[in-house]
Design a protein around this motif. Structure first.
Motif, short mmCIF file in Angstrom:
data_model
loop_
_atom_site.label_atom_id
_atom_site.label_comp_id
_atom_site.label_asym_id
_atom_site.label_seq_id
_atom_site.Cartn_x
_atom_site.Cartn_y
_atom_site.Cartn_z
N GLY A 111 37.48 30.37 41.05
CA GLY A 111 36.83 31.33 40.78
C GLY A 111 37.47 32.06 40.79
N MET A 112 39.23 32.91 41.32
CA MET A 112 39.72 34.32 41.59
C MET A 112 41.10 33.48 40.23
SD MET A 112 39.32 35.71 43.74
CE MET A 112 38.48 35.27 45.64
N ARG A 113 41.55 32.05 39.99
CA ARG A 113 41.80 31.79 39.11
C ARG A 113 41.48 32.37 37.89
NH1 ARG A 113 42.90 27.28 42.44
NH2 ARG A 113 41.37 25.64 41.13
N LEU A 114 39.88 32.08 37.74
CA LEU A 114 39.57 32.43 36.12
C LEU A 114 39.69 34.00 35.84
CD1 LEU A 114 37.35 31.99 34.34
CD2 LEU A 114 35.40 33.26 35.26
N GLY A 115 39.10 34.94 37.21
CA GLY A 115 39.37 36.02 37.32
C GLY A 115 40.88 36.84 36.77
N ALA A 116 41.69 35.91 37.37
CA ALA A 116 43.48 36.00 37.31
C ALA A 116 43.90 35.42 35.40
CB ALA A 116 44.49 35.35 38.19
N VAL A 117 42.76 35.33 35.07
CA VAL A 117 43.10 34.54 33.81
C VAL A 117 43.04 35.51 32.59
CG1 VAL A 117 42.89 33.71 31.32
CG2 VAL A 117 43.54 32.26 34.18
N GLY A 118 42.26 36.11 33.54
CA GLY A 118 41.04 37.57 32.12
C GLY A 118 41.69 38.83 32.57
N GLU A 119 42.93 39.47 34.60
CA GLU A 119 43.62 40.30 34.05
C GLU A 119 44.59 40.01 33.99
OE1 GLU A 119 42.59 42.96 35.44
OE2 GLU A 119 40.79 42.63 35.94
N GLU A 120 45.49 38.69 33.38
CA GLU A 120 46.81 39.33 33.47
C GLU A 120 47.07 37.26 33.37
OE1 GLU A 120 48.98 41.27 33.32
OE2 GLU A 120 48.09 43.06 34.13
N PRO A 121 46.73 37.07 31.55
CA PRO A 121 46.97 35.92 31.44
C PRO A 121 48.49 35.28 31.17
CG PRO A 121 46.67 37.33 29.72
CD PRO A 121 45.79 37.79 30.52
N VAL A 122 49.50 36.29 30.98
CA VAL A 122 51.11 36.16 31.25
C VAL A 122 51.89 35.33 32.60
CG1 VAL A 122 53.18 36.12 30.17
CG2 VAL A 122 51.38 37.01 29.29
N ALA A 123 51.04 36.20 32.96
CA ALA A 123 51.82 36.30 34.93
C ALA A 123 50.63 34.11 35.18
CB ALA A 123 50.85 37.91 35.65
N ALA A 124 49.25 34.68 35.39
CA ALA A 124 49.10 33.10 35.26
C ALA A 124 49.16 32.25 35.12
CB ALA A 124 47.12 33.64 35.38
N GLU A 125 50.23 32.35 33.80
CA GLU A 125 50.69 30.56 33.44
C GLU A 125 51.50 31.00 34.12
OE1 GLU A 125 52.22 30.99 28.53
OE2 GLU A 125 52.06 29.43 28.56
N THR A 126 52.69 32.21 34.45
CA THR A 126 54.23 32.01 35.43
C THR A 126 53.31 31.29 36.37
OG1 THR A 126 54.31 34.43 33.66
CG2 THR A 126 55.39 33.11 36.18
#
Length: 293
Positions: free
Chosen positions: A153-168
């Motif tokens: 669920g936290m990873r889902l939120g990270a994708v919605g906030e900062e997708p580029v950083a999440a991919e990194t």
């Protein structure tokens, strides 16, 4: 002034009954938007879920079968929307609106093809209010626990906030958004099925009557949090229940005013409660994976 307990109980029951489909659809939209996808197709997913759930419940003689089919059809609608919006990168607003228009036309065509126009459609032996409340609470608890207490669920939120950083950081953004749309629209399909497999018991043209749009507004009003989504849905349900009640006692007032009441209150709540800028930072944006090698 006398206290009419029967009236209070009737209004409370109507409030719950009218709030339930909106609450479940809003939880689905919440998942979509926390992943950064603005899904304006939620009304359409509710419609296809309602039609499929109604048809399956009639065929099987069980409202529970209707709910399951509504979930499956909603998930299929989510797969289509994810392929277009996430996989192909189409405009999220245009795609969602087009899907809702298409869903309205298709369900109307299929309904008129299956049942005689002007005749009363057959009724589903619907679920009782306690069963509907139980399904809604299970959905709320699962969504709340997943979004607020689990790593995925936290990873889902990270994708919605900062997708580029999440991919990194190694989070698969495309896959996460894809699954979010499937899950979110499965809930929207369930919401549609709950509408027709509950006390209503029938499907009619555009049976959702804009509840998908209300669900979209409630997500903003709730500031992208699960529990406030439920509270906002209860507010809408209460206004809708009062509309039905007032229409029968205040016959000298134009009924259009009562029809507009729940929507006016929702807009007012949206203006008052949704002013804070708490939306996911990447909401509505298209993500393009970095090319390596």
């Amino acid at each position: 002034m006398t206290f009419d307990m029967a009236l209070v109980v009737a209004v409370a029951a109507a409030t719950l009954r009218l709030a339930i489909p909106v609450a479940v659809a809003a939880l689905g939209e919440l998942i979509n938007e926390r992943a950064g996808v603005l899904n304006l197709g939620v009304e359409g997913s509710m419609l296809v879920g309602a039609y499929a759930g109604y048809t399956a419940a009639l065929a099987a003689g069980s409202a529970w079968v209707g709910l399951i089919v509504g979930i499956v059809v909603g998930a299929l609608a989510g797969t289509l929307l994810a392929t277009l919006m996430v996989g192909l990168g189409t405009n999220q607003i245009v795609t969602g609106l087009a899907f809702t228009i298409l869903a309205s036309a298709v369900t109307t065509f299929l309904f008129e093809l299956s049942y005689t126009i002007g005749a009363a459609p057959p009724r589903v032996v619907g679920l009782g209010l306690p069963q509907l409340v139980a399904v809604t609470l299970v959905c709320l608890l699962l969504v709340w626990f997943w979004l607020e207490r689990t790593n995925s669920g936290m990873r889902l939120g990270a994708v919605g906030e900062e997708p580029v950083a999440a991919e990194t950081l190694g989070i698969p953004v495309i896959k996460t958004r894809f699954l979010a749309l499937i899950g979110g629209n499965a809930l929207a399909g369930l919401a549609g099925a709950l509408l027709v497999c509950g006390p209503l018991g029938i499907f009619v043209q555009d049976v959702t009557a804009g509840r998908g749009w209300i669900a979209l507004a409630l997500v903003v009003f709730a500031r992208w949090k699960p529990v406030p989504v439920l509270l906002g849905s209860l507010l809408f349900g209460f206004c809708d229940a009062m509309r039905l009640r007032l229409q029968t006692v205040a016959t000298d007032v134009p009924y259009e005013l009562f029809l507009a009441l729940p929507y006016l209150v929702t807009i007012a709540a949206l203006v008052i409660g949704g002013r804070a800028r708490l939306a996911p930072a990447a909401l509505g944006t298209t993500f393009h994976p970095r090319r390596t090698g």
